[in-house]
Design an enzyme around this catalytic site. Structure first.
Site, PDB file in Angstrom:
ATOM      1  N   ARG A 165       0.716  -1.086   0.146  1.00  0.00           N
ATOM      2  CA  ARG A 165      -0.041  -0.110   0.050  1.00  0.00           C
ATOM      3  C   ARG A 165       0.841   1.274   0.012  1.00  0.00           C
ATOM      4  NH1 ARG A 165      -3.146  -3.451  -0.658  1.00  0.00           N
ATOM      5  NH2 ARG A 165      -5.233  -3.608   0.109  1.00  0.00           N
ATOM      6  N   SER A 239     -10.405  -0.402   3.970  1.00  0.00           N
ATOM      7  CA  SER A 239      -9.733  -0.767   5.056  1.00  0.00           C
ATOM      8  C   SER A 239      -9.161   0.577   5.546  1.00  0.00           C
ATOM      9  CB  SER A 239      -8.547  -1.785   4.605  1.00  0.00           C
ATOM     10  OG  SER A 239      -8.940  -2.727   3.942  1.00  0.00           O
ATOM     11  N   GLU A 335      -4.162   2.937   6.997  1.00  0.00           N
ATOM     12  CA  GLU A 335      -3.970   2.737   5.697  1.00  0.00           C
ATOM     13  C   GLU A 335      -4.647   3.953   4.786  1.00  0.00           C
ATOM     14  OE1 GLU A 335      -5.076   1.873   2.043  1.00  0.00           O
ATOM     15  OE2 GLU A 335      -6.228   0.026   2.803  1.00  0.00           O
TER      16      GLU A 335
HETATM   17  N1  EPU Z   1     -11.098 -10.943   9.931  1.00  0.00           N
HETATM   18  C1  EPU Z   1     -11.807 -10.921  11.088  1.00  0.00           C
HETATM   19  N2  EPU Z   1     -12.832 -10.087  11.423  1.00  0.00           N
HETATM   20  C2  EPU Z   1     -13.047  -9.012  10.513  1.00  0.00           C
HETATM   21  C3  EPU Z   1     -12.403  -9.116   9.378  1.00  0.00           C
HETATM   22  C4  EPU Z   1     -11.467  -9.942   8.906  1.00  0.00           C
HETATM   23  O1  EPU Z   1     -11.536 -11.885  11.657  1.00  0.00           O
HETATM   24  O2  EPU Z   1     -13.938  -8.338  10.988  1.00  0.00           O
HETATM   25  C5  EPU Z   1     -10.263 -11.989   9.532  1.00  0.00           C
HETATM   26  C6  EPU Z   1     -10.792 -12.884   8.378  1.00  0.00           C
HETATM   27  O3  EPU Z   1     -11.468 -13.901   8.853  1.00  0.00           O
HETATM   28  C7  EPU Z   1      -9.754 -13.277   7.265  1.00  0.00           C
HETATM   29  C8  EPU Z   1      -8.716 -12.190   7.731  1.00  0.00           C
HETATM   30  O4  EPU Z   1      -9.071 -11.242   8.964  1.00  0.00           O
HETATM   31  O5  EPU Z   1      -9.194 -14.516   8.143  1.00  0.00           O
HETATM   32  C9  EPU Z   1      -8.423 -11.473   6.327  1.00  0.00           C
HETATM   33  O6  EPU Z   1      -9.639 -11.011   5.942  1.00  0.00           O
HETATM   34  P1  EPU Z   1      -9.973 -10.230   4.533  1.00  0.00           P
HETATM   35  O7  EPU Z   1      -9.875 -11.472   3.740  1.00  0.00           O
HETATM   36  O8  EPU Z   1     -11.297  -9.575   4.506  1.00  0.00           O
HETATM   37  O9  EPU Z   1      -8.737  -9.369   4.099  1.00  0.00           O
HETATM   38  P2  EPU Z   1      -8.219  -8.133   5.187  1.00  0.00           P
HETATM   39  O10 EPU Z   1      -6.706  -8.674   5.262  1.00  0.00           O
HETATM   40  O11 EPU Z   1      -9.043  -7.803   6.093  1.00  0.00           O
HETATM   41  C10 EPU Z   1      -7.010  -7.146   3.007  1.00  0.00           C
HETATM   42  C11 EPU Z   1      -6.843  -5.777   2.352  1.00  0.00           C
HETATM   43  C12 EPU Z   1      -8.427  -5.619   1.556  1.00  0.00           C
HETATM   44  C13 EPU Z   1      -8.803  -6.362   0.473  1.00  0.00           C
HETATM   45  C14 EPU Z   1      -8.765  -7.671   1.175  1.00  0.00           C
HETATM   46  C15 EPU Z   1      -8.841  -8.979   0.201  1.00  0.00           C
HETATM   47  C16 EPU Z   1      -5.444  -4.569   3.631  1.00  0.00           C
HETATM   48  C17 EPU Z   1      -5.237  -3.440   4.621  1.00  0.00           C
HETATM   49  N3  EPU Z   1      -6.879  -4.713   3.111  1.00  0.00           N
HETATM   50  O12 EPU Z   1      -8.097  -6.896   3.906  1.00  0.00           O
HETATM   51  O13 EPU Z   1      -8.377  -4.218   0.944  1.00  0.00           O
HETATM   52  O14 EPU Z   1      -9.889  -6.254  -0.326  1.00  0.00           O
HETATM   53  O15 EPU Z   1      -7.396  -8.091   1.831  1.00  0.00           O
HETATM   54  O16 EPU Z   1      -7.679  -9.074  -0.410  1.00  0.00           O
HETATM   55  O17 EPU Z   1      -4.515  -5.030   3.104  1.00  0.00           O
HETATM   56  C18 EPU Z   1      -8.664  -1.759   1.164  1.00  0.00           C
HETATM   57  O18 EPU Z   1      -7.298  -1.708   0.915  1.00  0.00           O
HETATM   58  O19 EPU Z   1      -9.374  -0.841   1.368  1.00  0.00           O
HETATM   59  C19 EPU Z   1      -9.309  -3.010   1.198  1.00  0.00           C
HETATM   60  C20 EPU Z   1     -10.589  -3.184   1.253  1.00  0.00           C
END
Ligand code: EPU
Length: 340
Positions: A165, A239, A335
């Site tokens: 990012r 995010s 972020e």
């Molecule tokens: N999780 C939780 N609780 C929550 C949310 C997530 O336990 O409320 C756990 C999920 O169960 C999973 C893990 O966290 O095991 C990852 O969750 P998710 O797949 O939704 O991805 P993320 O790491 O939370 C990142 C990016 C997103 C992108 C998703 C999908 C960052 C900061 N965010 O989110 O990007 O869409 O992966 O690849 O890296 C953005 O940058 O604005 C954004 C939405």
């Protein structure tokens, strides 16, 4: 002709929909307007902020400088052969629209990045990523103007210093360089990336479906729409925090208390932990303070339920930072870019 407007509301130009004002505001419809903008008093004598879709920015107060809004939106083929195509896309073009156009024309690679709000300039600046793919994998070159020298420059992928990012446009060249277009290298042959756990699971569940790029695009749109709030209905900036990176020792300490902690190994003894999980564990998923809250289906997303001031959103984000720090000893970085 350029126009420099004064005391302009940015409410409809940031997806948090906060009611802040810019002292000066100008819109770029064509990159050749930029040299003229650079000459103006407003630009020379005040702070500058380059705005794309406003989908990753929190204005915590009025901006006492000039906001340059990129609204140039054309797209052209630079080179095309049997293997790949090079497309030059203007900085102000909507990111998702570009993903759709490329898929409709059978130029592949961007499927996993579907439905991310914002513009081309924003996508490059913060190296957007989702579902196992980052935009840096497709950026061939970036064109823009150095506001100090007034020169048009072309940066190679390496020059952009992309990271998680981030890029040179968020660090060394912040406020100094205006991206005018990006040149993307897309494949003429489908090559789907199903490495992300949620996509992998889908494929295992329906083994009779052969996933092509359109299928991946549709699934990514479906997953995102089910997990992330619609900015039109619930103003947000995706995010709010980055996923923190910790060492093996810290991860072990957390595991002793919470054996369900998800983590992704990055190599060299480093692990990424989902910030959404940390926030949920401290009890802040779906929590509201006044008219600001986290989304009930994804704790990493902060929603504006009706405040006018970005300051209230920032205060809420700081409360989350404190809670997570007190329980886990981990500092969550923003972020979202906060302007204060
Ligand atoms: N999780 C939780 N609780 C929550 C949310 C997530 O336990 O409320 C756990 C999920 O169960 C999973 C893990 O966290 O095991 C990852 O969750 P998710 O797949 O939704 O991805 P993320 O790491 O939370 C990142 C990016 C997103 C992108 C998703 C999908 C960052 C900061 N965010 O989110 O990007 O869409 O992966 O690849 O890296 C953005 O940058 O604005 C954004 C939405």
């Amino acid at each position: 002709m350029i126009k420099i407007l004064e005391n302009v509301s940015l409410k409809d130009k940031n997806t948090f929909a906060v009611d802040c004002r810019a002292k000066y505001f100008t819109e770029v419809l064509n990159e050749y307007q930029i040299p003229e903008i650079l000459e103006t008093n407003a630009f020379q004598s005040s702070k500058r902020f380059i705005l794309g879709g406003g989908s990753n920015t929190l204005f915590a107060k009025d901006f006492e400088g000039i906001v340059v809004h990129l609204a140039n939106r054309s797209i052209r083929i630079v080179e095309s052969n049997k293997k790949f195509v090079l497309l030059e896309v203007d900085a102000g073009m909507n990111w998702h629209k570009f993903v759709e156009i490329s898929l409709n024309n059978k130029y592949y690679g961007l499927e996993n990045l579907a439905l991310i709000p914002g513009t081309i300039g924003g996508a490059i600046t913060q190296n957007i990523g989702a579902y196992g793919v980052e935009v840096k994998e497709f950026v061939h070159e970036v064109r823009g103007i150095d506001t100090t020298s007034g020169e048009f420059l072309v940066l190679s992928n390496d020059d952009c210093k992309f990271g998680y990012r981030t890029s040179i446009f968020k660090t060394e060249l912040r406020g100094r360089f205006i991206i005018t277009s990006g040149i993307f290298k897309l494949s003429r042959k489908p090559n789907v990336n199903l490495s992300y756990p949620e996509l992998k699971k889908l494929v295992q569940k329906f083994p009779f479906i052969k996933p092509d790029p359109k299928y991946v695009f549709d699934q990514v749109c479906k997953i995102r729409s089910s997990k992330l709030p619609d900015i039109e209905k619930l103003p947000n900036a995706g995010s709010f925090f980055k996923n923190p990176v910790v060492n093996g020792e810290t991860l072990e300490i957390i595991k002793q208390k919470f054996d369900d902690v998800p983590s992704f190994e990055l190599g060299e003894g480093k692990y990424k932990i989902p910030a959404g999980w940390l926030i949920e564990k401290v009890g802040w998923k779906g929590k509201r303070v006044g008219n600001v809250g986290t989304y009930e289906r994804h704790a990493l997303v902060i929603i504006n339920y009706g405040v006018n001031s970005g300051r209230e959103i920032l205060n809420f984000a700081r409360m989350i930072q404190n809670e997570v720090y007190e329980t886990f000893g981990i500092h969550l970085d923003f972020e979202v870019e906060v302007i204060e």
